[in-house]
Design a protein around this motif. Structure first.
Motif, mmCIF file in Angstrom:
data_model
loop_
_atom_site.group_PDB
_atom_site.id
_atom_site.type_symbol
_atom_site.label_atom_id
_atom_site.label_comp_id
_atom_site.label_asym_id
_atom_site.label_seq_id
_atom_site.Cartn_x
_atom_site.Cartn_y
_atom_site.Cartn_z
ATOM 1 N N UNK A 1 0.837 -1.196 0.000
ATOM 2 C CA UNK A 1 0.000 0.000 0.000
ATOM 3 C C UNK A 1 0.871 1.244 0.000
ATOM 4 N N UNK A 2 0.375 2.268 -0.642
ATOM 5 C CA UNK A 2 1.063 3.558 -0.718
ATOM 6 C C UNK A 2 0.027 4.619 -0.363
ATOM 7 N N UNK A 3 0.072 5.083 0.872
ATOM 8 C CA UNK A 3 -0.931 6.013 1.386
ATOM 9 C C UNK A 3 -0.425 7.444 1.300
ATOM 10 N N UNK A 4 -1.252 8.306 0.731
ATOM 11 C CA UNK A 4 -0.889 9.713 0.583
ATOM 12 C C UNK A 4 -1.504 10.540 1.700
ATOM 13 N N UNK A 5 -0.752 11.518 2.165
ATOM 14 C CA UNK A 5 -1.306 12.479 3.123
ATOM 15 C C UNK A 5 -0.843 13.876 2.741
ATOM 16 N N UNK A 6 -1.733 14.838 2.946
ATOM 17 C CA UNK A 6 -1.400 16.227 2.648
ATOM 18 C C UNK A 6 -1.636 16.634 1.217
ATOM 19 N N UNK A 7 -2.009 15.686 0.355
ATOM 20 C CA UNK A 7 -2.318 16.024 -1.028
ATOM 21 C C UNK A 7 -3.278 14.977 -1.575
ATOM 22 N N UNK A 8 -3.862 15.298 -2.721
ATOM 23 C CA UNK A 8 -4.851 14.412 -3.337
ATOM 24 C C UNK A 8 -4.160 13.500 -4.334
ATOM 25 N N UNK A 9 -4.282 12.210 -4.088
ATOM 26 C CA UNK A 9 -3.543 11.235 -4.890
ATOM 27 C C UNK A 9 -3.925 11.302 -6.359
ATOM 28 N N UNK A 10 -5.191 11.540 -6.663
ATOM 29 C CA UNK A 10 -5.606 11.442 -8.059
ATOM 30 C C UNK A 10 -5.179 12.642 -8.905
ATOM 31 N N UNK A 11 -4.478 13.588 -8.311
ATOM 32 C CA UNK A 11 -3.877 14.670 -9.088
ATOM 33 C C UNK A 11 -2.568 14.247 -9.736
#
Length: 122
Positions: free
Chosen positions: A21-31
């Motif tokens: 898994x690669x979890x993003x925080x602080x930004x929107x992954x689909x950008x």
């Protein structure tokens, strides 16, 4: 804090499976396009799989084609790498990263995580 955090690595026998898994925080992954990369000590980092931000096009390096599947869940702001039929040569530290451009699947620019170790061994 803008970051990607990898998880899901571990020790598995040849032929086994893992899901990273690669979890993003602080930004929107689909950008962004998201990529999975791996590195073994003494070797160049390799682009394993990448997924586009717009229409979920995917790329796989030849050695994992048919065994690995990359996906993303934008609602969870997380990307995944399902790894099946694992081989000892898949042993590496796996990293995820983001970029504005999908291809080439190498040297992505943003938010490199710290990596997760995958070891395939008896």
């Amino acid at each position: 804090q803008l970051q990607l955090v990898e998880s899901g690595g571990g020790l598995v026998q040849p032929g086994g499976s893992l899901r990273l898994s690669c979890a993003a925080s602080g930004f929107t992954l689909d950008d962004y396009a998201i990529g999975w990369f791996r590195q073994v000590p003494g070797k160049e980092r390799e682009g394993v799989s990448c997924i586009s931000g717009s229409d979920n096009d995917t790329y796989y390096t030849d050695s994992v084609e048919g065994r690995f599947t990359m996906s993303r869940d934008n609602a969870k702001n997380t990307a995944y790498l399902q790894m099946n039929s694992l081989k000892p040569e898949d042993t590496a530290v796996y990293y995820c990263a983001a970029d504005l451009f999908f291809l080439p699947c190498r040297d992505y620019t943003y938010f490199w995580g710290k990596g997760t170790q995958v070891t395939v061994s008896l």
